[in-house]
Motif scaffolding. Structure first.
Motif, PDB file in Angstrom:
ATOM      1  N   HIS A  41      34.665  27.799  47.627  1.00 54.55           N
ATOM      2  CA  HIS A  41      35.790  27.432  46.937  1.00 54.55           C
ATOM      3  C   HIS A  41      35.695  28.043  45.716  1.00 54.55           C
ATOM      4  O   HIS A  41      34.892  27.410  44.739  1.00 54.55           O
ATOM      5  N   THR A  42      36.815  28.782  44.799  1.00 49.41           N
ATOM      6  CA  THR A  42      36.682  28.967  43.781  1.00 49.41           C
ATOM      7  C   THR A  42      37.812  28.710  42.889  1.00 49.41           C
ATOM      8  O   THR A  42      38.696  27.883  43.583  1.00 49.41           O
ATOM      9  N   LYS A  43      38.104  28.802  41.744  1.00 45.00           N
ATOM     10  CA  LYS A  43      39.116  28.374  41.054  1.00 45.00           C
ATOM     11  C   LYS A  43      39.743  29.400  40.277  1.00 45.00           C
ATOM     12  O   LYS A  43      39.316  30.767  39.988  1.00 45.00           O
TER      13      LYS A  43
ATOM     14  N   ARG B 129      39.445  37.818  52.072  1.00 44.60           N
ATOM     15  CA  ARG B 129      40.306  36.522  52.035  1.00 44.60           C
ATOM     16  C   ARG B 129      39.369  35.221  51.105  1.00 44.60           C
ATOM     17  O   ARG B 129      38.495  34.984  51.572  1.00 44.60           O
ATOM     18  N   LEU B 130      40.133  34.633  50.121  1.00 44.48           N
ATOM     19  CA  LEU B 130      39.257  33.643  49.832  1.00 44.48           C
ATOM     20  C   LEU B 130      39.624  32.257  50.383  1.00 44.48           C
ATOM     21  O   LEU B 130      40.857  32.040  50.688  1.00 44.48           O
ATOM     22  N   ASP B 131      38.746  31.523  50.634  1.00 50.97           N
ATOM     23  CA  ASP B 131      38.818  30.203  51.413  1.00 50.97           C
ATOM     24  C   ASP B 131      39.719  29.445  50.794  1.00 50.97           C
ATOM     25  O   ASP B 131      40.821  28.816  51.629  1.00 50.97           O
ATOM     26  N   LEU B 132      39.593  29.021  49.420  1.00 49.70           N
ATOM     27  CA  LEU B 132      40.372  28.097  48.629  1.00 49.70           C
ATOM     28  C   LEU B 132      40.398  28.403  47.244  1.00 49.70           C
ATOM     29  O   LEU B 132      39.049  28.799  46.634  1.00 49.70           O
TER      30      LEU B 132
ATOM     31  N   ASN C 148      43.807  29.144  51.690  1.00 52.47           N
ATOM     32  CA  ASN C 148      44.319  27.720  51.212  1.00 52.47           C
ATOM     33  C   ASN C 148      44.391  27.556  49.770  1.00 52.47           C
ATOM     34  O   ASN C 148      43.551  28.313  49.126  1.00 52.47           O
ATOM     35  N   ILE C 149      45.320  26.785  49.221  1.00 52.51           N
ATOM     36  CA  ILE C 149      45.580  26.698  47.945  1.00 52.51           C
ATOM     37  C   ILE C 149      45.256  25.076  47.458  1.00 52.51           C
ATOM     38  O   ILE C 149      45.788  24.213  48.347  1.00 52.51           O
ATOM     39  N   GLY C 150      44.580  24.927  46.412  1.00 50.96           N
ATOM     40  CA  GLY C 150      44.404  23.743  45.737  1.00 50.96           C
ATOM     41  C   GLY C 150      44.419  23.486  44.567  1.00 50.96           C
ATOM     42  O   GLY C 150      44.916  24.680  43.833  1.00 50.96           O
TER      43      GLY C 150
END
Length: 349
Positions: free
Chosen positions: A84-86, A117-120, A151-153
């Motif tokens: 999970h990155t930001k 692809r980035l997980d989140l 996914n987006i958080g």
């Protein structure tokens, strides 16, 4: 370890390895040892790692670990890993932010993490009055449709702004927030508001930068200048909570509970947060594997009703920290906001 589904096909460990302590500005980091430690966390069942584009060098280290994991153990082992990155655009760039800037930042994270692809991606916005955070979140949604993001958080958005993104069609699955025994702001309105859209909380600060630990039990009140900016940040939360004497009462109750379960204060504090409604996971800000055994035991710890009642006896004497999630920290003229660093994203490879 215990696991949960943050979204379909996105299973995470409910204890997450944090990366902030490995970032530049937190002391010397042994890169090779840090990557080796990542393997130890993975082997302990902590298969979800948290990082950010502004955590200097951390995405690159996790990218190297990903490569090592794939080479040594194969695709199945790599597929079990969640990173999970930001995305944290600089404060000074918010008013002029373009879609191309957002895509460039995401491409940089893809490059550093060695993935397609980035997980989140957990989106952060420093100032609601500058630029258009809903539009920027929409650009992330377009990048998700293009296959660059799974996914987006969000990170540190308040309740109303989070709901505004959801209403605009942004498929938020999670929000990363500060949540602890001494900071229960997420419980006020956010948890209930998030129940219908199914947004889950990923919580940092659950041990308040290490203050909720055996190290500080019986110690005199922490005085400035503090050893780290993290201690400055969380000592301010202690002050809001009710002060050092009340905090010591809380630590003693947590120590008594820890004695009953054969564990430590930090594990009890983390488990209390993990058990709160709406919480998917807690982040342990581990600099290395020295506390890995205790970190892993958070999953097995079961607090009793008596334990919770003892904790509540202390919490009932505490102050209510004002505002929604991250409201105090957004006031750049206030004590909490003045210590933040707002322009750390170089967006370079």
């Amino acid at each position: 370890m215990i696991y949960t589904d943050l979204a379909p096909g996105h299973r995470i460990s409910r204890v997450v390895k944090g990366g902030w302590q490995l970032a530049g500005g937190h002391g010397e980091v042994d890169r090779d040892a840090s990557i080796t430690d990542m393997a130890a966390f993975y082997d302990a069942g902590i298969t979800t790692f948290d990082c950010a584009d502004i955590y200097t060098g951390v995405e690159e280290m996790i990218g190297a670990f990903r490569s090592d994991l794939a080479r040594a153990r194969g695709k199945a082992a790599l597929d079990a890993l969640r990173v999970h990155t930001k995305y944290v655009p600089n404060l000074e760039s918010l008013a002029q932010l373009r879609k191309s800037d957002v895509e460039a930042a995401i491409d940089t994270s893809l490059f550093r993490l060695k993935t397609d692809r980035l997980d989140l991606v957990q989106f952060h916005w420093w100032d609601y009055d500058q630029g258009d955070f809903v539009e920027a979140a929409g650009w992330l949604t377009e990048l998700r449709a293009a296959g660059k993001i799974r996914n987006i958080g969000g990170t540190n958005f308040d309740t109303s702004r989070s709901l505004a993104m959801i209403e605009a069609g942004v498929p938020l699955v999670s929000l990363q927030v500060q949540y602890s025994l001494i900071d229960n702001r997420p419980a006020r309105q956010m948890v209930e508001a998030f129940a219908k859209p199914g947004v889950q909380l990923i919580c940092y600060g659950s041990v308040s930068g290490g203050l909720l630990s055996d190290r500080w039990l019986g110690q005199p009140e922490l005085q400035e200048p503090h050893e780290t900016r993290s201690l400055t940040k969380y000592k301010l939360v202690v002050d809001e909570f009710g002060g050092w004497a009340l905090f010591q009462d809380l630590l003693q109750v947590l120590r008594d509970i820890a004695d009953r379960h054969g564990t430590d204060i930090a594990s009890v504090a983390s488990r209390w947060v993990l058990d709160r409604p709406g919480v998917a996971a807690v982040i342990v800000g581990a600099r290395n594997r020295s506390h890995l055994a205790m970190n892993a035991q958070i999953a097995a710890l079961t607090l009793t009703e008596a334990d919770r009642a003892d904790i509540e006896t202390v919490l009932s004497r505490s102050n209510t920290i004002p505002g929604d999630v991250y409201a105090l920290e957004r006031d750049r003229s206030g004590r909490h906001g003045a210590i933040m660093k707002y322009n750390l994203n170089t967006e370079s490879t």
